[in-house]
Design an enzyme around this catalytic site. Structure first.
Site, short mmCIF file in Angstrom:
data_model
loop_
_atom_site.label_atom_id
_atom_site.label_comp_id
_atom_site.label_asym_id
_atom_site.label_seq_id
_atom_site.Cartn_x
_atom_site.Cartn_y
_atom_site.Cartn_z
N ASP A 13 0.60 -1.20 0.00
CA ASP A 13 -0.41 -0.06 0.34
C ASP A 13 0.96 1.37 -0.19
O ASP A 13 0.85 2.19 0.88
CB ASP A 13 -0.79 0.00 1.02
CG ASP A 13 -1.77 -1.22 1.10
OD1 ASP A 13 -2.48 -1.93 0.40
OD2 ASP A 13 -2.15 -1.82 2.23
N LYS A 16 1.98 1.54 -5.28
CA LYS A 16 2.63 2.08 -6.35
C LYS A 16 1.77 1.75 -7.21
O LYS A 16 2.56 2.29 -8.91
CB LYS A 16 3.33 0.21 -6.16
CG LYS A 16 4.48 -0.31 -5.11
CD LYS A 16 4.42 -1.31 -5.14
CE LYS A 16 3.01 -2.50 -4.60
NZ LYS A 16 2.49 -2.16 -3.41
N GLY A 40 -4.35 -4.87 -4.34
CA GLY A 40 -5.47 -3.37 -4.27
C GLY A 40 -4.93 -2.64 -5.35
O GLY A 40 -4.09 -1.92 -4.01
N HIS A 41 -5.33 -2.45 -6.20
CA HIS A 41 -4.39 -1.09 -6.77
C HIS A 41 -5.46 -0.50 -7.27
O HIS A 41 -6.56 -0.65 -7.77
CB HIS A 41 -3.56 -1.26 -8.20
CG HIS A 41 -2.68 -2.22 -7.79
ND1 HIS A 41 -1.97 -3.04 -8.62
CD2 HIS A 41 -1.67 -2.70 -6.83
CE1 HIS A 41 -1.49 -4.33 -8.09
NE2 HIS A 41 -1.20 -3.65 -7.13
N GLN A 222 2.09 -5.89 -3.45
CA GLN A 222 2.51 -5.93 -2.27
C GLN A 222 3.92 -5.17 -1.87
O GLN A 222 4.02 -4.38 -2.42
CB GLN A 222 2.74 -7.45 -1.07
CG GLN A 222 1.56 -8.42 -1.07
CD GLN A 222 1.18 -8.89 -2.19
OE1 GLN A 222 1.51 -9.18 -3.18
NE2 GLN A 222 -0.32 -8.53 -2.41
N ARG A 303 -5.74 0.24 8.08
CA ARG A 303 -4.20 0.35 8.39
C ARG A 303 -4.01 0.13 9.06
O ARG A 303 -4.33 1.59 10.22
CB ARG A 303 -4.24 1.08 6.00
CG ARG A 303 -4.75 0.39 5.72
CD ARG A 303 -3.76 0.76 4.06
NE ARG A 303 -4.62 0.54 3.04
CZ ARG A 303 -4.08 0.78 1.99
NH1 ARG A 303 -4.62 1.94 1.52
NH2 ARG A 303 -4.73 0.34 0.65
P1 IMP Z 1 -2.48 -12.81 1.80
O1 IMP Z 1 -1.42 -12.06 1.72
O2 IMP Z 1 -3.71 -12.89 2.14
O3 IMP Z 1 -1.69 -14.21 2.85
O4 IMP Z 1 -2.11 -11.79 3.76
C1 IMP Z 1 -0.66 -12.48 4.47
C2 IMP Z 1 -0.22 -10.76 4.72
O5 IMP Z 1 0.32 -9.56 3.56
C3 IMP Z 1 -1.65 -10.17 5.32
O6 IMP Z 1 -1.14 -9.42 6.42
C4 IMP Z 1 -2.42 -8.76 3.98
O7 IMP Z 1 -2.97 -8.40 5.42
C5 IMP Z 1 -1.23 -8.78 3.57
N1 IMP Z 1 -1.41 -8.31 2.32
C6 IMP Z 1 -1.52 -9.16 1.46
N2 IMP Z 1 -1.65 -8.22 0.53
C7 IMP Z 1 -1.86 -7.08 0.66
C8 IMP Z 1 -1.41 -5.71 -0.10
O8 IMP Z 1 -1.61 -5.85 -1.14
N3 IMP Z 1 -0.97 -5.03 0.36
C9 IMP Z 1 -0.78 -4.89 2.02
N4 IMP Z 1 -0.60 -5.93 2.52
C10 IMP Z 1 -0.98 -7.23 2.17
MG MG Z 2 -2.97 -1.96 -2.23
#
Ligand code: IMP
Ligand code: MG
Length: 427
Positions: A13, A16, A40-41, A222, A303
């Site tokens: 977040d 990007k 999520g973008h 991520q 967040r």
């Molecule tokens: P997962 O990727 O759904 O397995 O989640 C694992 C961890 O990564 C959790 O803490 C999520 O909140 C975090 N996470 C996954 N994708 C994102 C993202 O795009 N932005 C921020 N945190 C993420």
């Molecule tokens: Mg995001």
């Protein structure tokens, strides 16, 4: 700019998508290399807001080809939804979106297993996005995963789904629809029919593009501190979200990566569980969340917010080998009288500047702060670094200094035009 990686330097977040959308102007091929619909973008153009999970955000630039690499885990229902949504908003993807036929597919039983694990976990809860990402990668590495190309062959698909269901049975109730073999096969054959036209051997396609002099832009999802190897394990995502993941996730040789741009948000956020030394549980944290709109694009979760963390940033800069940084959301700090940056951690009475490997040490870490005076002026209309208030300029320079690189871009608002392009080259 033969090939450039854009990577998040914190816990995701960082903004990007906006940086990517900006740099995409000079790129030919825009490529996702890991993760899935957990990402999520959000991109804002004029009054239009676009939120993507799988389709690379570069799709909004006409004439660009977007590629979903083999390292991504693809939720077919989600991507079909995004393709349809883009079509209703007048953005055509035909011939501009390619999906690796090697990409692994997220199945209903992956989501079911993840939900059961997260619900049952108590203290060990990761706080995942529940998009089936972790279990899809488990399936890949167990060598039982469904690949995109399998959606075109019913007998292979049926055999793999049967295997997937078998592995899932111990974790979910018997009446869980995720265990319905025939429904899953029929739904996923349907997805295969829709997606077949997009499937290619993307490694071969991308290498041919590189050889022909096309400019490649790799879009990390991520952030570095969520990387499965180098992040705050086990509070991480299940893929290589640092720049280190590009080669395995696309089939591009390390020799063909020419530039890395790290995206740094002017403060830090994190969603989900896990250590966060500079987290602010006070009014300043609330303020960052409100002004910065810090709610997840994927899950809507608020967040966690905190000060910039130079210890984590230095580690991320090292891992990614950043050539330049893009600083985002600088405007969110406007009006905060004193801004803090953690330059070290104190752990059990000892000061360290190294990012700890273990979660226990990170949880015990007390940040050692350096303070910088803030600024009051609105900065959304500034178009050159020189036009920033002195204190904002100093803050930008301090971040570049921490990362040991030059500043390529500074984002001072949500919109595409609210971006300062600095002297440092991005591409
Ligand atoms: P997962 O990727 O759904 O397995 O989640 C694992 C961890 O990564 C959790 O803490 C999520 O909140 C975090 N996470 C996954 N994708 C994102 C993202 O795009 N932005 C921020 N945190 C993420
Ligand atoms: Mg995001």
């Amino acid at each position: 700019m033969p090939s450039t990686v854009i990577v998040g330097m914190q816990w995701g977040d960082e903004g990007k998508a906006k940086v990517l959308d900006f740099l995409a102007e000079d790129a030919d091929l825009i490529v996702r290399y890991q993760g899935g619909a957990n990402a999520g973008h959000t991109v804002v153009i004029g009054d239009d807001r676009f939120a993507f999970h799988l389709v690379p955000s570069g799709i909004l630039r006409t004439g660009k080809v977007c590629v979903i690499g083999n390292g991504v885990v693809l939720d077919p229902e989600e991507i079909i939804g995004e393709i349809d949504e883009l079509a209703t908003r007048g953005v055509g993807v035909k011939g501009r979106l390619l999906i690796s036929n090697r990409a692994h597919i997220v199945m209903p039983y992956h989501k079911a297993v993840e939900k059961a694990q997260e619900e049952g976990a108590g203290v060990g809860k990761i706080g995942t996005t529940l998009r089936g990402i972790g279990p899809a990668y488990v399936d890949k590495y167990r060598r039982t995963g469904v690949r995109a190309m399998d959606l075109l062959d019913e007998s292979i698909l049926r055999a793999k789904v049967a295997e997937g269901v078998k592995w899932t049975i111990p974790f979910v109730d018997g009446d869980n629809p995720a265990l319905d073999l025939e429904k899953t096969v029929s739904d996923y054959m349907g997805y295969g029919e829709r997606l077949g036209e997009f499937l290619v051997d993307s490694a071969t396609f991308l290498n041919a593009g590189y050889a022909a002099g096309k400019a490649l832009l790799f879009e990390g999802a991520q952030g570095t501190l969520l990387d499965v190897d180098f992040g705050t394990y086990p509070y991480v995502t299940s893929s290589s979200s640092s720049a280190c993941g590009v080669c395995a996730g696309t089939g591009i040789s390390p020799r063909h990566i020419d530039r890395v741009v790290g995206v740094v948000k002017a403060y830090t956020t994190r969603v989900g569980a896990g250590p966060f030394p500079t987290e602010l549980l006070d009014e300043t944290g609330e303020r960052l969340r409100d002004v910065g709109g810090e709610f997840g694009t994927t899950t809507g979760r608020p967040r966690r917010c905190g000060w910039l963390d130079a210890v984590g940033l230095k580690f991320a800069a090292m891992l990614n080998g950043v050539d330049a940084i893009a600083i985002t959301k600088l405007d969110v700090l406007t009006g905060i009288p004193v801004i803090r940056i953690a330059v070290a951690y104190r752990i059990a009475g000892k000061e360290t500047r190294e990012f700890p490997v273990g979660v226990a040490a990170l949880e015990a870490a007390e940040p050692v702060y350096e303070e910088m005076p803030g600024w009051e002026e609105e900065i959304g209309d500034r178009t050159r670094l020189e036009d920033l208030p002195d204190n904002a300029r100093r803050y930008v320079d301090r971040i570049a200094d921490i990362c040991g690189s030059e500043t390529a871009l500074v984002s001072v608002g949500r919109n595409r035009r609210e971006t300062i392009v600095a002297g440092g080259e991005c591409n």
